[in-house]
Design an enzyme around this catalytic site. Structure first.
Site, PDB file in Angstrom:
ATOM      1  N   ARG A 256      32.637  34.921  28.232  1.00  0.00           N
ATOM      2  CA  ARG A 256      32.252  36.096  29.019  1.00  0.00           C
ATOM      3  C   ARG A 256      31.405  37.058  28.176  1.00  0.00           C
ATOM      4  O   ARG A 256      30.527  37.749  28.706  1.00  0.00           O
ATOM      5  CB  ARG A 256      33.503  36.799  29.562  1.00  0.00           C
TER       6      ARG A 256
ATOM      7  N   CYS B 221      40.917  49.179  39.137  1.00  0.00           N
ATOM      8  CA  CYS B 221      40.691  49.029  40.581  1.00  0.00           C
ATOM      9  C   CYS B 221      42.001  48.647  41.250  1.00  0.00           C
ATOM     10  O   CYS B 221      42.057  47.785  42.121  1.00  0.00           O
ATOM     11  CB  CYS B 221      39.585  48.008  40.861  1.00  0.00           C
TER      12      CYS B 221
ATOM     13  N   ARG C 147      50.088  45.576  28.688  1.00  0.00           N
ATOM     14  CA  ARG C 147      48.763  45.309  28.121  1.00  0.00           C
ATOM     15  C   ARG C 147      47.860  46.520  28.264  1.00  0.00           C
ATOM     16  O   ARG C 147      47.096  46.857  27.348  1.00  0.00           O
ATOM     17  CB  ARG C 147      48.154  44.108  28.831  1.00  0.00           C
TER      18      ARG C 147
ATOM     19  N   LYS D 123      29.431  48.309  34.814  1.00  0.00           N
ATOM     20  CA  LYS D 123      29.597  49.676  34.321  1.00  0.00           C
ATOM     21  C   LYS D 123      28.849  49.876  33.012  1.00  0.00           C
ATOM     22  O   LYS D 123      28.263  50.934  32.771  1.00  0.00           O
ATOM     23  CB  LYS D 123      31.079  49.997  34.160  1.00  0.00           C
TER      24      LYS D 123
ATOM     25  N   ASP E 118      38.137  50.363  31.025  1.00  0.00           N
ATOM     26  CA  ASP E 118      38.281  49.860  32.397  1.00  0.00           C
ATOM     27  C   ASP E 118      39.093  48.582  32.293  1.00  0.00           C
ATOM     28  O   ASP E 118      38.556  47.487  32.190  1.00  0.00           O
ATOM     29  CB  ASP E 118      36.901  49.605  33.006  1.00  0.00           C
TER      30      ASP E 118
ATOM     31  N   CYS F 192      36.439  46.899  27.716  1.00  0.00           N
ATOM     32  CA  CYS F 192      36.691  45.679  28.502  1.00  0.00           C
ATOM     33  C   CYS F 192      35.486  45.497  29.412  1.00  0.00           C
ATOM     34  O   CYS F 192      35.546  45.776  30.616  1.00  0.00           O
ATOM     35  CB  CYS F 192      37.968  45.805  29.312  1.00  0.00           C
TER      36      CYS F 192
ATOM     37  N   GLU G 122      34.435  42.361  24.791  1.00  0.00           N
ATOM     38  CA  GLU G 122      34.996  41.447  25.780  1.00  0.00           C
ATOM     39  C   GLU G 122      35.888  40.441  25.057  1.00  0.00           C
ATOM     40  O   GLU G 122      35.520  39.893  24.024  1.00  0.00           O
ATOM     41  CB  GLU G 122      33.876  40.731  26.548  1.00  0.00           C
TER      42      GLU G 122
ATOM     43  N   GLY H 245      30.125  43.590  33.332  1.00  0.00           N
ATOM     44  CA  GLY H 245      29.009  44.324  32.756  1.00  0.00           C
ATOM     45  C   GLY H 245      28.342  45.362  33.633  1.00  0.00           C
ATOM     46  O   GLY H 245      27.428  46.056  33.182  1.00  0.00           O
TER      47      GLY H 245
END
Length: 470
Positions: A290, A386, A363, A268, A333, A262, A285, A266
């Site tokens: 995106r 996060c 998900r 990471k 992530d 994911c 992605e 960008g």
């Protein structure tokens, strides 16, 4: 001529007009304030107006429930009945009255009345004027002290939804919950990742003051200046990236083949690529626009480390990865609630409802299980969010590893993040002294206010090597 020039003067400043328009879009369209503030639409603002617009937008979003409470005390109408344009103009004025002491009260009052007229709500101008005049004297010496005697008091005084504060108090204790809430209400530090050693000197020559990173040796914290406007940034010598995000990328480690499930926006992926200059990297992605943004960011003919062409970017659903190969390192992530980033994205706390966590969890589990299928024997998968919420973190890992889902012979084991963090410390990559506080059980767990970064969670799963055939 003088009278004509006077007529041409705008009745609302550019900064307040921009802030008003952004707040309307955040509320109506579900847009994110930070993205709108840096969009081309607002490029016309000079540095001073952009700074004021940012202060107004983020301040209103951080303190929205407190502002509404004050407005309600002086309003003859229930707030639920007010048009969004009227309520937004009132919030802007009350925030200025209570927080921005250098702005004259008359300016805040007058321009909010004019904003209502500008929004074609002229009939409400008298109402807005009356409410603000009642509030003008009241907010002259307000001290916004965040109290933490109970979750209820903490939620009210820190302008957070009670259900979130109660969750955090149960999970982390009331004292830590208070630290999170206080941090959420502050302007977050901008952190950068140095991609080249000379980047720091280049930034200083361009007027950017930086301090050492709080977590990582390659990080710097910006004390003064706009990094995005520097030649060093445009040349790719540094990247804007939070330190917790950098730490997650560091946990990925090294591999010949790396998958980022994911990848957008960008940061990471780029950090992983810098740490693995010889690796072949696939960045996935979901949304095609995106994915296009990732191509521009990650494959620009990079002269820093010759990365052009080594990162393959695919627009695909991470729940059903269209990949036949397996990878030494996989990063999942996943999309999450973002409750660890409320100082940067305060609108999240007013949108999120408890039911969203269940939807997100479904998900997240699907993405993690799909990612597990792409890990080579002996390889590792890093799952991260996060979010501060257990539904998106520990419970996802437990569900993915449960025998009825993963199978008793899935071959994955949960590693202790503490050992990996200790390894980063020994190599000199991690400079934070209290490394034991960075973990909770086998997981990475950072908390805003408790740690000098956003709130992140990470787990490391390792796929065991297949036993040789007898």
């Amino acid at each position: 001529m003088k009278s004509e020039n006077k007529k041409l003067q705008p009745v609302v400043s550019a900064a307040r007009a921009a802030a008003f328009d952004i707040l309307l879009r955040v509320e109506r369209d579900g847009a994110y304030a930070s993205e709108l503030l840096h969009s081309r639409i607002h490029d016309r603002l000079d540095a001073g107006d952009h700074a004021l617009a940012t202060e107004l937008v983020m301040g209103v979003l951080r303190w929205r429930s407190w502002l509404d409470s004050e407005i309600a005390k002086c309003s003859s109408q229930p707030l639920a009945r007010l048009d969004l344009e009227i309520l937004s103009a009132l919030r802007l004025a009350v925030y200025q009255l209570g927080w921005l002491t250098r702005i004259p009260a008359r300016a805040a009052l007058h321009e909010s009345v004019e904003l209502v007229k500008r929004a074609r709500k002229r009939s409400a101008a008298g109402f807005v004027n009356a409410v603000l005049r009642k509030l003008a004297g009241k907010h002259a010496d307000v001290l916004h002290e965040i109290a933490d005697s109970s979750p209820e008091v903490l939620a009210t005084s820190s302008a957070h939804p009670l259900w979130l504060v109660e969750r955090w108090a149960r999970a982390f204790g009331l004292e830590s919950a208070a630290q999170v809430c206080r941090q959420d209400q502050t302007i977050p530090v901008t952190a950068i990742r140095l991609r080249q050693p000379e980047a720091e000197d280049e930034l200083r020559r361009e007027g950017i003051d930086v301090a050492p990173g709080a977590l990582l040796a390659s990080a710097r914290r910006v004390l003064r200046g706009d990094v995005s406007g520097t030649a060093a940034f445009r040349a790719g010598l540094c990247a804007i990236q939070g330190e917790a995000s950098q730490l997650v990328a560091a946990l990925v480690g090294h591999g010949a083949r790396v998958l980022d499930c994911c990848a957008a926006p960008g940061g990471k992926t780029a950090a992983i690529a810098d740490g693995n200059p010889q690796a072949k990297i696939v960045a996935v992605e979901l949304h095609s626009h995106r994915a296009g943004m990732l191509r521009r960011l990650l494959n620009p003919g990079d002269k820093v480390q010759g990365q052009a062409g080594k990162i393959f970017i695919a627009a695909a659903d991470a729940r059903d990865l269209p990949l036949a190969v397996q990878f030494d390192r996989v990063l999942a992530d996943v999309p999450c609630s973002g409750t660890g980033t409320l100082s940067r994205n305060p609108e999240i706390k007013w949108r999120l409802v408890p039911e969203d966590l269940t939807d997100l969890q479904g998900r997240q589990i699907a993405i993690l299980r799909s990612a597990m299928e792409r890990v080579a024997a002996g390889g590792r998968l890093i799952y991260s969010t996060c979010s501060l919420e257990s539904e998106e973190n520990e419970e996802v890992i437990e569900a993915a590893l449960a025998p009825e889902h993963a199978g008793p012979d899935s071959g994955f084991r949960l590693l202790n993040c503490g050992a990996e963090i200790e390894h980063l410390k020994e190599k000199g990559e991690l400079v934070y002294s209290d490394i034991s506080s960075l973990t909770r059980g086998p997981y990475l767990r950072t908390l805003p206010g408790v740690h000098p970064c956003d709130g992140f969670f990470a787990a490391i799963l390792e796929k065991e090597l297949a036993e040789p055939e007898s």
